[in-house]
Design an enzyme around this catalytic site. Structure first.
Site, mmCIF file in Angstrom:
data_model
loop_
_atom_site.group_PDB
_atom_site.id
_atom_site.type_symbol
_atom_site.label_atom_id
_atom_site.label_comp_id
_atom_site.label_asym_id
_atom_site.label_seq_id
_atom_site.Cartn_x
_atom_site.Cartn_y
_atom_site.Cartn_z
ATOM 1 N N ASP A 135 0.768 -0.885 0.433
ATOM 2 C CA ASP A 135 0.347 -0.205 0.060
ATOM 3 C C ASP A 135 0.927 1.306 -0.058
ATOM 4 O O ASP A 135 2.011 1.163 0.097
ATOM 5 C CB ASP A 135 -0.582 0.460 1.355
ATOM 6 N N ASP A 150 -0.351 4.851 1.021
ATOM 7 C CA ASP A 150 -0.877 5.847 2.417
ATOM 8 C C ASP A 150 -0.398 5.226 3.662
ATOM 9 O O ASP A 150 -1.404 4.212 3.539
ATOM 10 C CB ASP A 150 -1.952 6.694 1.985
#
Length: 370
Positions: free
Chosen positions: A9, A11
């Site tokens: 991922d 963020d």
């Protein structure tokens, strides 16, 4: 590391935010939105930003105006009505002697069951720092309407959700309509943090060892390019075999949504890639699904029986990044948690991450939290 495919991922994972500034910004934008757009009383703007009231993982009981902190078995360990702490006796009166909310039990049995549909209007889980401020805004709005006896005239949670959509709608990064994006563009150094160079070296080493490495983010390509360029450097795309944006997690892992091509930092309309086709290594795509990504890596890199391919995904959102890939695709997952850093004496975000009001994040009064 004994995995063939490793996904990251962006963020809250490869990119960390300055939470002190970001959460305060979210709070300011949400309160202004409720007053200026939804017509809430102006006294909401006079309420203080109380970071001590915030904690990741709280659950909103939208119809009752309550916030809940749950144990791993769903027992309510602590609760408020608005910002006012409820006594154990009050909790028993509202939720019964078992101190359990039926809808929350459904969520525990299957977290995806309350993600959309009617249940999502009654229960909301606040699972990352993009919606953390919503808990305080919700609670303060409940306080105001309780005082005015007007709570039933406002749908507080739907209005806050509308504000979150206003902040994060992907088109608003380019068109300048979101105060959130505009603030980040104007002062990225205030909100974004550079990724540790050791992390970047580690990703390069994984690729050199023959691992397939991909970036999977819910951010649109223009915003992802902005934040990743700041955190990882201008050549950030070279770290990954595939870059996948606006992934619409958790659906990416359980649905067969097609990939779309990306050009000039925008999704190309009507550019769907047939589900049976492979992606191009080094490419950048929007939306999509995990099965097609897996097929691509296997055909172009591994050529193994699918049951021999081991996949890992790292992220911070406990439903989108941890539960969904594990339950839908049998992917091993690692949850990255800012809360683990609170023991460090020099940890800079304790005022946001560590709540004396709600108590410890992982264990409260001897009970593991949800």
């Amino acid at each position: 590391m004994d995995y063939d495919i490793i996904g990251f991922d962006l963020d809250g994972t490869l990119l960390r935010y300055n939470l002190n500034h970001m959460v305060a910004l979210e709070y300011k934008i949400l309160t202004n939105y409720l007053v200026k757009v939804k017509g809430y009383p102006k006294c909401l703007l006079e309420k203080p930003f109380n970071a001590n009231f915030l904690q990741k993982g709280l659950i909103i009981d939208a119809e009752r105006g309550n916030l809940l902190k749950l144990g791993a078995d769903g027992t309510i360990l602590r609760a408020t009505h608005g910002t006012k702490l409820l006594s154990p006796e009050d909790v028993n009166k509202i939720y019964g002697e078992s101190r359990q909310w039926t809808l929350a039990q459904e969520f525990i049995r299957d977290p995806l069951s309350t993600w959309n549909g009617p249940a999502a209007e009654k229960l909301r889980t606040l699972l990352d720092y993009f919606d953390l401020a919503a808990a305080l805004v919700f609670a303060q709005a409940v306080d105001i309407f309780d005082e005015k006896s007007e709570a039933m005239n406002f749908k507080i949670w739907p209005d806050i959700l509308s504000g979150l959509i206003y902040m994060y709608t992907r088109e608003h990064f380019a068109n300048g309509q979101s105060e959130y994006f505009e603030n980040l563009k104007a002062c990225p150094q205030l909100y974004l943090m550079r990724t540790n160079e050791n992390v970047i070296k580690w990703i390069k080493a994984l690729r050199q060892a023959g691992k397939a490495i991909y970036l999977l983010t819910g951010s649109n390509i223009d915003f992802a390019n902005f934040t990743a360029s700041y955190a990882l450097g201008p050549d950030w795309r070279d770290l990954f075999d595939c870059t996948l944006c606006f992934a619409k997690k958790p659906g990416f892992f359980g649905m067969k949504r097609p990939f779309l091509r990306v050009a000039d930092l925008a999704e190309v309309p009507k550019s769907e890639i047939p589900l049976n086709d492979c992606l191009q290594l080094g490419g950048i795509y929007s939306q999509g699904n995990f099965q097609q990504l897996l097929n691509t890596f296997n055909k172009l890199l591994f050529r193994k029986p699918f049951n021999e391919i081991r996949s890992l995904y790292l992220g911070d959102n406990l439903i989108q990044d941890v539960y969904a890939p594990a339950s839908c695709c049998n992917i091993a997952t690692i949850a990255l948690s800012e809360e683990l850093l609170c023991r460090e004496s020099n940890y800079e975000f304790k005022s946001i991450v560590q709540s004396e009001f709600w108590g410890p994040y992982f264990l409260l009064d001897g009970s593991p939290t949800l």
